[in-house]
Design an enzyme around this catalytic site. Structure first.
Site, short mmCIF file in Angstrom:
data_model
loop_
_atom_site.label_atom_id
_atom_site.label_comp_id
_atom_site.label_asym_id
_atom_site.label_seq_id
_atom_site.Cartn_x
_atom_site.Cartn_y
_atom_site.Cartn_z
N HIS A 1 -1.84 1.17 -9.59
CA HIS A 1 -2.46 0.16 -8.70
C HIS A 1 -3.11 -0.96 -9.53
CE1 HIS A 1 -4.15 -0.33 -4.37
NE2 HIS A 1 -4.12 -1.49 -4.97
N ARG B 1 0.85 -1.18 0.00
CA ARG B 1 0.00 0.00 0.00
C ARG B 1 0.89 1.24 0.00
NH1 ARG B 1 -3.82 -2.66 -1.59
NH2 ARG B 1 -5.71 -3.10 -0.39
C1 GLV Z 1 -5.84 -4.58 -4.07
O1 GLV Z 1 -5.11 -3.68 -3.79
C2 GLV Z 1 -6.24 -5.62 -3.14
O2 GLV Z 1 -6.03 -5.46 -1.92
O3 GLV Z 1 -6.80 -6.64 -3.59
#
Ligand code: GLV
Length: 308
Positions: A271, A223
């Site tokens: 992401h 993250r």
């Molecule tokens: C994406 O970031 C997830 O946690 O699946």
């Protein structure tokens, strides 16, 4: 009995078709068309509604559509509500692919070659044999373990660190805070796949970078909040780190004037390491729904105290 889905609407249509075909006894509803809230027993969400406790008074289980659940504000969730993370095999596969791509990008100096091409330069760098490249996976759970096993198959020297001991064939495993220094000292490429908790927020900071070998590189696919971004800029400036691949940022998307946009040593992606795929996630979810209906333990239950 109804399940409320609150996540990406496009994939919602596929979820709906899968429920209609394979679990017609569970009525699928898509946010914001919630119908009678009293009938909603299951919530499948990326982010639950803020007023969850009053809005959905009869909820049995909150299923995340994601592997990570740090985006949930657990303080607003009813205390006894079970929270289950997504164990879609497509997430594991996506994370393996991304980690492999990013490792090879760094291992084979791709950032340099992209820069050279722009400058019409044709200049080879020496190849470091995979067996001489030390990879370290920070977070050796289900996803980190899968990545470690896969990358060991390329012949890299792979080690991993987790809070508690894990055994993975071909991977040197370190456990506990007291082993962190020894682990970091052997990471030419550090791959972060930790869950985000109060204990791991900001873990990728100056102090950690200083414990890596000089000239190491970083891959963050955990993250954005794991990374102290200014400390990465500083470590790149001194040469303590020489490159980074970041799939997650503190603010997504980063501000227009964020320095990472311009930094040729940093590769950023929006992401996309992994995405839940309804077709492979559905059987996993259905198995858990049936387990819950039979009063059995579900797979992927989150320890809310621990935060993952
Ligand atoms: C994406 O970031 C997830 O946690 O699946």
């Amino acid at each position: 009995m109804a399940l409320l889905y609150k996540s990406d609407p496009d994939r919602g249509r596929r979820w709906q078709a899968l429920f209609a075909e394979h679990a017609p006894d569970i009525e699928f509803r898509q946010w914001p068309d919630i119908g009678d809230p009293a009938e909603i027993r299951y919530l499948l969400a990326w982010q639950p509604p803020a007023e969850i406790a009053t809005l959905l008074p009869n909820l049995y289980v909150l299923f995340a559509t994601s592997a990570g659940i740090d985006q949930f504000d657990t303080s607003i969730l009813p205390e006894a509500l079970p929270v289950v993370r997504m164990l879609d095999p497509a997430i594991e596969q996506g994370m393996i692919e991304y980690a492999t791509f990013a490792t090879l990008w760094l291992h084979r100096h791709m950032a340099d070659y992209v820069r050279q091409q722009r400058q019409h330069q044709w200049q080879a760098r020496m190849i470091t044999p995979a067996g001489e490249r030390r990879l370290g996976i920070l977070g050796l759970g289900q996803l980190g373990g899968a990545i470690a096993r896969h990358l060991a198959g390329y012949g890299f020297q792979v080690s991993g660190w987790a809070r508690t001991a894990r055994e993975i064939p071909g991977v040197t495993a370190y456990a506990g805070v007291e082993a962190l220094d020894a682990f970091l000292a052997e990471c030419d490429i550090l791959i972060c796949v930790l869950p985000l908790t109060d204990a791991t927020r900001g873990v990728l900071d100056r102090k950690l970078f200083e414990r890596l070998p000089t000239g190491a590189s970083l891959i963050n696919m955990g993250r954005g909040e794991h990374l102290v971004e200014a400390d990465l800029t500083a470590a790149l400036a001194t040469g303590q780190l020489c490159g980074a691949v970041l799939d997650v940022l503190r603010e997504e998307p980063p501000a227009a004037d964020h320095p990472f946009w311009q930094d040729p040593r940093i590769l950023m992606t929006p992401h996309v390491g992994a995405m839940t795929q309804p077709d492979t996630a559905f059987p996993v979810l259905l198995e858990n729904l049936r387990r819950h209906q039979r009063g059995e333990t579900m797979l992927g239950c989150v320890d809310r105290q621990r935060g993952y």
